[in-house]
Every structure is written in structure tokens, then in C-alpha cells.
Design a protein around this motif. Sequence first.
Motif, short mmCIF file in Angstrom:
data_model
loop_
_atom_site.label_atom_id
_atom_site.label_comp_id
_atom_site.label_asym_id
_atom_site.label_seq_id
_atom_site.Cartn_x
_atom_site.Cartn_y
_atom_site.Cartn_z
N SER A 52 -35.80 3.82 -35.91
CA SER A 52 -35.12 5.03 -36.38
C SER A 52 -35.95 5.69 -37.47
N ASN A 84 -32.84 15.48 -40.05
CA ASN A 84 -33.28 15.30 -38.67
C ASN A 84 -33.52 13.80 -38.46
N ASN A 140 -34.62 10.80 -35.51
CA ASN A 140 -35.15 10.41 -34.21
C ASN A 140 -34.97 8.92 -34.04
N ASP A 166 -35.22 5.46 -31.30
CA ASP A 166 -35.51 4.73 -30.07
C ASP A 166 -34.41 3.69 -29.94
N TYR A 212 -34.03 7.73 -25.82
CA TYR A 212 -34.27 8.49 -27.05
C TYR A 212 -33.03 9.28 -27.45
N GLY A 255 -32.12 12.25 -30.52
CA GLY A 255 -32.49 13.07 -31.66
C GLY A 255 -31.27 13.81 -32.18
N ARG A 269 -29.92 16.60 -35.22
CA ARG A 269 -30.15 17.54 -36.32
C ARG A 269 -28.79 17.93 -36.89
#
Length: 535
Positions: free
Chosen positions: A259, A286, A288, A290, A340, A342, A344
Amino acid sequence: ITSSNVYDVSLAAGQVLDELVVVGYGSRSARYNTQSVAVLSENSIKNKPVLSPQELLQGQAAGVQMVNSSGVLGAQANVRIRGAASITGGGQPLFVVDGVPMTDDVRSTAQGGGTGLNPLMNINPADIETMTVLKDAAAVAIYGSRGSNGVVIIKTKQGGKGEKTKINLDYYSGWSNPTNVVEMLNTEQFISFNNAWRSQRNLAAQTLPTDYFDWPTAVLQTGRSNSINLSASGGTAKTNYYIGGSYLNESGFTIGNESERLSGRLNLNHVANDWFSFGTNLSVSNINMDRIGAENNTFAPLTSAYLQLPYVLPRDASGNLLNTGFVQNVIAIEQLNTNYLGTRRTTGNVFADFKLLPGLVFRTDWGMDEIANTEKRRNVNLLTPGGSAGRDINNDYKWLTTNTLTYDKDYGTNSRFSLLGGYSFETSRFLGVYVAGNGFASDGLPNVNSASTPTLTDEQVSQWALESQFARASTNINGKYIAEATIRRDGSSRFGANQRYGVFWAVSGGWILSEEGFLKNNEVVNFLKLTASYG
């Protein structure tokens, strides 16, 4: 008094101000508070190497239990205030950050378990100044229908008026390892055990492969976390500010779990004149990730490693990864598949205070909480024949307005009266688009539109709204007797069609015994207060 007209006066430092506690839509003196609240001050939460705000609550507030729901990074923490309040409904408290109730709906694909994502993982714990837990009915009634599981009010750092700019930089690095790894049989031990078991049941011995692979060791690693925070705060006589930025990256102690978070915050307050002030709190982040499967499913690295027989190998003699069947080859999943997420998020508000008359203040507050998620999954042909892919994009946009009128009157005889009235409106709109497909000519084609067979094309749109009116009156008389009453009327689109509105109320009272003659100036007891509430 002498004829020189020159007097030297020395001042001694002393605690003359009452401690303030944050309550719903305001703050008050802890001395005259009749609500059951637990306050985590800045001194109790600063310099703590935690990854999410909920971890700050662990072991620091009476009646509050915080347990991580999973070892998967980003998993939601289970917070219970005074125990579970529902059998079938959710048990999470309402989180309010700088006056904005946070959206806590799970908007990501489940990873094979019941673990949702942490709704506060976008908030940098280093930005938090205080956390206040509202526990009893008197404290939570001001939040109406959403207060049944308790309320956690988070106040972020603001900077001090007339304070020179302070630059703060902190960094920490840490590591993690599993606390208990179950010892498994190797191939030789397993064959011996298996044959003994079959012999006891008069079954013929099996001929099993003699290969051996230590699956639990192969899926474990030393997890790492690195965090850096940089902030500036200060102010002038009329303006104060806080600006902060942070970067966090972490990996779990199982493979495939990573992360990364980048966040920033701006808090600004300005006093324009004697009757008008305004400010803003803004946070952007933000993330991201895995992702891996949650515990107790065959896509979870450690769970799958425990289920594998010791003679099953992840690779053939040429070093090529293999499909191990129902119990997944999680090493292949980590190296070949894509999983994945993501996120925001933008959260904040702008507000203005107007002093209409002495003691009478009108505040208008406009806030938002916008979340945008994107997920991408791609399974290769080796593990899913023909290959499969999916893409989820969803947006949850909430805005709200809260308008309050507060009257506060000090009678000068250790007596005070306060009245709060307010109106709020809150609405959220969700949009989700989901596509998936099977059958890929090559693993080198990552996107859903390369699939020969579309399996999912879906769009979901939903909206809800909450309209509320609320009021609170409180008084303390002669510094001894305290009384408070709260009422809120919620109108929700989520309520039944035949009863769109519900009324929630509470009353409370207090008696400061240490101000009575029989305890005043007592050498043993310097402060004693009895409170009761019902709602």
C-alpha cells in the motif's frame, strides 16, 4: 500604595482556564460537562507510529474497543463503543472530521472474506490534534439516527494565532512479522503419518511424491513501513494556519500485500473584524494498493500455504509456475495476476461565523466528502483458463450544509446558560460502472476490451439524503448544578416510506459535590461530580 506611583507586580504561572472538551457542534468546559466522553489530547496521540486513526484509540479510552479485522493492509478496524449495539446492523461509530461526517460505505470488491476497507485510511494520523469519543445518549443525541453506535469526533491541527511559523519533520521506519506461524509436516513426516493413518483403517499404503516445498515460509516476508510527514503551522493576531503533507508506503508480512498513500492538508482560519470570521479545512489524498485475498479463502497467501500438501510444487523442473488446482498457487497469483485498487479522496469544508449580538453567533458550514475508486483485476490463462479481467470505477460524492445559531450568556455568579439551534442537510450520490470479460488471445492483453466474451456490463446509481433540525439547551447554576436537554429530528430517505422522520432526544444533569460546604476545601477530594443521563 506609596507616593512614587511605581509598582512592581510579579505574576505566577497557574492553571486558571478550564479544560475544554469537544462535543457535537461545539465545545464546553469539562468541569460543567454532563456527557460521557473520552478525550485523547494531542500529548496522548502525537509521535505514535500508527497507520490509521483508529489505532490511536486502542487502549486509550474507557469503554472503547478497537480490533483489527484482518492482517490485510487497509482492512477496516472494528471499533465498538460500550459493546455491540445491534445484532444485524452495523456496529461502527460515526466518524466526524472537522465537522464533516465521513462516508464509511465499503465501495471495493470483496477479496474472498467479510473484510471491508478502512474508511479512514486516507487520513494522516499526524494531522490529528484531538479525538473525542461520545459514548452515552446525552452525547450522541445531537447526531440523531447515526449516533446509536457512538460518535468519534476528530479535530485536526490548526496552528496558533500570533505564533511564529513552526516547521515539523518526522520520519519513522518499521517492520512486521507474524506472531505465530503454525508448524507444518514436511513430505517425509506427512507420508509417515498418512501411511500410519491408513494402516489403522486397514487401507493400503499410498505411493506419494517425495518432493518437498515449504509453502508457509515461501509466502512470508518481513513487512516494512516507511512514513514521512512535513508540516508548517503558525499565525498572526488574526490568522492561523496548518499545512501538512505526508507519504507512507508499507508492505505486509505476506507476499503481494502493498500500500502507498500520499496526502496533503490545509487548515486556515481568519478573523476579519469584530463580528465576522471564516476558515476552511481541506484534505486530499491518493492511495494505491496491491491487494491479496482476505484470510480463510484459497486466494489468501498464508491460508493457501497451510492447505497445500507438502509435496505439491509451485514450479516444474524448468522453473515454470504451475496451476495447483483448487488450493491456489498463491506464488503464481502474486507474480502473474493483477489485483489493484486506487482511491482518491477529497474532504473538507468552508465556514463563516457572524456575531449578531453579544453572545449570539450564527455559523454556516458547507462540507464535502468525495471518493473515487478504481479497481483492476487480470487473471492469466495459467490460473484461469482463457484468462479473465475486470474493471470497476465508482464515485461517491457527498455534500452537506450545517447552519447553527448559538446563544451563550454568562450571569457572572458562576452561572451560565447556553442554547444551540441548527439545521443541516446532507446528500450523497453514488455512481458505479463495472465491466468484466473472459477469453484472451494472450496474457499480454491487459484490458477488458480485449476479452472475446464480455461477462459483465453494469452501471449502478443511487442517492440518499438526510435533513435534520436539532437543538440543545444547557445551564449551570452557582457552579454546582448542571442540566442539559438535546433533541434532533431526522428526515431520511433511508427510513420507511410511512415514517420518513424520527425524533431522538436526551436529558442529563450533574451535581458538583466538591462545591458544597461539606466538601469544599477538602484536603483529599478536590473535585467530585455526579452525573446522570437518559435518552
